[in-house]
Scaffold this motif. Structure first.
Motif, PDB file in Angstrom:
ATOM      1  N   ALA A 178      20.400  15.293  -0.866  1.00  0.00           N
ATOM      2  CA  ALA A 178      19.423  14.404  -1.147  1.00  0.00           C
ATOM      3  C   ALA A 178      19.958  13.543  -2.345  1.00  0.00           C
ATOM      4  O   ALA A 178      19.799  12.160  -2.510  1.00  0.00           O
ATOM      5  N   LEU A 179      20.576  14.291  -3.282  1.00  0.00           N
ATOM      6  CA  LEU A 179      21.074  13.449  -4.690  1.00  0.00           C
ATOM      7  C   LEU A 179      22.155  12.296  -4.083  1.00  0.00           C
ATOM      8  O   LEU A 179      22.322  11.320  -4.614  1.00  0.00           O
ATOM      9  N   ASP A 180      22.870  12.822  -3.090  1.00  0.00           N
ATOM     10  CA  ASP A 180      24.019  11.937  -2.517  1.00  0.00           C
ATOM     11  C   ASP A 180      23.315  10.646  -2.078  1.00  0.00           C
ATOM     12  O   ASP A 180      23.912   9.474  -2.280  1.00  0.00           O
ATOM     13  N   GLN A 181      22.411  10.891  -1.508  1.00  0.00           N
ATOM     14  CA  GLN A 181      21.695   9.739  -0.731  1.00  0.00           C
ATOM     15  C   GLN A 181      21.142   8.764  -1.800  1.00  0.00           C
ATOM     16  O   GLN A 181      21.062   7.491  -1.666  1.00  0.00           O
ATOM     17  N   VAL A 182      20.399   9.406  -2.838  1.00  0.00           N
ATOM     18  CA  VAL A 182      19.366   8.644  -3.704  1.00  0.00           C
ATOM     19  C   VAL A 182      20.752   7.900  -4.657  1.00  0.00           C
ATOM     20  O   VAL A 182      20.412   6.859  -5.068  1.00  0.00           O
ATOM     21  N   ILE A 183      21.693   8.443  -5.183  1.00  0.00           N
ATOM     22  CA  ILE A 183      22.687   7.893  -6.011  1.00  0.00           C
ATOM     23  C   ILE A 183      23.455   6.702  -5.389  1.00  0.00           C
ATOM     24  O   ILE A 183      23.708   5.846  -6.067  1.00  0.00           O
ATOM     25  N   GLY A 184      23.500   6.730  -4.010  1.00  0.00           N
ATOM     26  CA  GLY A 184      23.892   5.734  -3.228  1.00  0.00           C
ATOM     27  C   GLY A 184      22.993   4.371  -3.111  1.00  0.00           C
ATOM     28  O   GLY A 184      23.561   3.242  -3.082  1.00  0.00           O
TER      29      GLY A 184
ATOM     30  N   TYR B 287      15.294  11.278  -8.446  1.00  0.00           N
ATOM     31  CA  TYR B 287      16.498  11.911  -8.809  1.00  0.00           C
ATOM     32  C   TYR B 287      16.382  13.045  -9.459  1.00  0.00           C
ATOM     33  O   TYR B 287      16.822  14.263  -9.092  1.00  0.00           O
ATOM     34  N   LEU B 288      15.450  13.107 -10.726  1.00  0.00           N
ATOM     35  CA  LEU B 288      15.170  14.114 -11.481  1.00  0.00           C
ATOM     36  C   LEU B 288      14.336  15.087 -10.663  1.00  0.00           C
ATOM     37  O   LEU B 288      14.546  16.473 -10.867  1.00  0.00           O
ATOM     38  N   GLY B 289      13.354  14.736 -10.291  1.00  0.00           N
ATOM     39  CA  GLY B 289      12.449  15.569  -9.293  1.00  0.00           C
ATOM     40  C   GLY B 289      13.425  16.486  -8.391  1.00  0.00           C
ATOM     41  O   GLY B 289      12.972  17.580  -8.161  1.00  0.00           O
ATOM     42  N   LEU B 290      14.547  15.620  -7.565  1.00  0.00           N
ATOM     43  CA  LEU B 290      15.092  16.448  -6.803  1.00  0.00           C
ATOM     44  C   LEU B 290      16.080  17.577  -7.434  1.00  0.00           C
ATOM     45  O   LEU B 290      15.938  18.796  -6.879  1.00  0.00           O
ATOM     46  N   VAL B 291      16.367  17.417  -8.588  1.00  0.00           N
ATOM     47  CA  VAL B 291      17.417  18.203  -9.283  1.00  0.00           C
ATOM     48  C   VAL B 291      16.340  19.284  -9.547  1.00  0.00           C
ATOM     49  O   VAL B 291      16.813  20.632  -9.546  1.00  0.00           O
ATOM     50  N   PHE B 292      15.222  18.907 -10.172  1.00  0.00           N
ATOM     51  CA  PHE B 292      14.347  20.155 -10.512  1.00  0.00           C
ATOM     52  C   PHE B 292      13.904  21.110  -9.232  1.00  0.00           C
ATOM     53  O   PHE B 292      13.713  22.136  -9.456  1.00  0.00           O
ATOM     54  N   ALA B 293      13.673  20.159  -8.088  1.00  0.00           N
ATOM     55  CA  ALA B 293      13.279  20.868  -6.965  1.00  0.00           C
ATOM     56  C   ALA B 293      14.362  21.881  -6.258  1.00  0.00           C
ATOM     57  O   ALA B 293      14.176  23.038  -6.107  1.00  0.00           O
ATOM     58  N   GLY B 294      15.701  21.528  -6.600  1.00  0.00           N
ATOM     59  CA  GLY B 294      16.822  22.161  -6.267  1.00  0.00           C
ATOM     60  C   GLY B 294      16.888  23.579  -7.148  1.00  0.00           C
ATOM     61  O   GLY B 294      17.212  24.570  -6.783  1.00  0.00           O
ATOM     62  N   LEU B 295      16.746  23.391  -8.461  1.00  0.00           N
ATOM     63  CA  LEU B 295      16.895  24.302  -9.570  1.00  0.00           C
ATOM     64  C   LEU B 295      15.752  25.545  -9.442  1.00  0.00           C
ATOM     65  O   LEU B 295      15.979  26.670  -9.684  1.00  0.00           O
ATOM     66  N   GLY B 296      14.641  24.902  -8.779  1.00  0.00           N
ATOM     67  CA  GLY B 296      13.437  25.755  -8.877  1.00  0.00           C
ATOM     68  C   GLY B 296      13.437  27.013  -8.465  1.00  0.00           C
ATOM     69  O   GLY B 296      13.048  28.005  -9.119  1.00  0.00           O
ATOM     70  N   GLY B 297      13.730  27.203  -7.184  1.00  0.00           N
ATOM     71  CA  GLY B 297      13.518  28.589  -6.607  1.00  0.00           C
ATOM     72  C   GLY B 297      14.863  29.394  -6.838  1.00  0.00           C
ATOM     73  O   GLY B 297      14.802  30.449  -6.341  1.00  0.00           O
ATOM     74  N   GLY B 298      15.844  28.902  -7.342  1.00  0.00           N
ATOM     75  CA  GLY B 298      17.110  29.855  -6.983  1.00  0.00           C
ATOM     76  C   GLY B 298      17.589  29.868  -5.732  1.00  0.00           C
ATOM     77  O   GLY B 298      18.531  30.957  -5.332  1.00  0.00           O
ATOM     78  N   ASP B 299      17.181  29.206  -4.698  1.00  0.00           N
ATOM     79  CA  ASP B 299      17.380  29.369  -3.134  1.00  0.00           C
ATOM     80  C   ASP B 299      18.813  28.572  -2.897  1.00  0.00           C
ATOM     81  O   ASP B 299      18.627  27.193  -3.216  1.00  0.00           O
TER      82      ASP B 299
END
Lengths: 173, 80
Positions: A51-57, A29-41
């Motif tokens: 992806a977070l929605d899938q993982v938290i499920g 989950y944390l990896g996905l958050v940092f991946a999303g934050l990384g590029g500012g895209d």
């Protein structure tokens, strides 16, 4: 109440599996958050929310399974649920972590919906809770491995009862 | 024999607290590590309350969403 050795080992295996799975999912989950934050895209952020929605499920049932299997394990093993401080602390921390996770679930679901609809939803807020949760889970892991000494008052009463019992039975004979 | 000595971290649920006898086990005080845990928990609780009171106070679902966004939805699969 104590179960047979086979049942206890099966329960322990299930408890360890779901607990370790919970830790792995929080790291993912944390990896996905940092991946999303990384590029500012914005596209990466939207993908991260999906992806977070899938993982938290998957995280939610794992956390509940860890809590329930831990309580059952305490009930069928000689450690008990409320006899040893390390078990009680583990129970409280697991309950807190599960509660926070379940309270976070609707927010992540809603964030994913908004992101999918093209609205900007900040991801920074998804760092603190999982990071704190990971620390708590590692503390729980440490308690399980080191099992620091300490009997609760309930554990001391249980122990006194078990020490007295053989003497009383000898007197009756 | 050194190899046969029991290490302190190897104990079982049935071990008696130090100082007790089989007839009258000694009453055990709350261990220091539990007090440390309670202290840390209390400090974190006070910190959370202080942040809530002095740091704007907004906490809970929806605080990261854009103004005017729909309220969080409890259930239902995400469809894109």
């Amino acid at each position: 109440m104590t179960g047979g050795a086979g049942l206890r080992k099966l329960g322990l295996a299930v408890h360890v599996a779901v607990s370790v799975g919970w830790i792995g999912l929080v790291i993912a989950y944390l990896g996905l958050v940092f991946a999303g934050l990384g590029g500012g895209d914005p596209q990466a952020e939207r993908s991260a929310w999906w992806a977070l929605d899938q993982v938290i499920g998957v995280l939610a049932p794992f956390s509940v399974a860890a809590l329930v299997s831990g309580i059952l394990q305490g009930l069928v093993s000689p450690w008990g649920v409320l006899r040893h401080y390390w078990v009680v602390v583990k129970l409280v921390l697991t309950g807190l972590a599960t509660g926070v996770l379940l309270l976070t679930l609707p927010e992540v679901r809603a964030g994913a919906r908004l992101a999918a609809a093209g609205q900007p939803v900040e991801l920074q807020g998804q760092v603190l809770h999982p990071a704190a949760g990971l620390v708590v889970l590692l503390v729980i892991l440490g308690l399980s491995v080191y099992k620091p000494r300490g009997l609760t008052p309930a554990g001391q009463r249980h122990q006194r009862a078990h020490v007295k019992r053989p003497k009383e039975s000898a007197r009756e004979q | 024999m050194r190899g046969m000595e029991r290490r302190d971290d190897e104990w079982t649920p049935g071990d008696r607290p130090a100082g007790g006898t089989p007839d009258a086990p000694a009453a055990e005080a709350m261990p220091r590590w539990v007090k440390v845990f309670l202290g840390i928990g209390l400090a974190l609780l006070l910190l959370a309350v202080a942040l809530k009171v002095f740091g704007g106070g907004q906490h809970g679902p929806g605080r990261h969403f854009p103004a005017g966004a729909a309220a969080p939805v409890m259930a239902g699969p995400l469809t894109t």
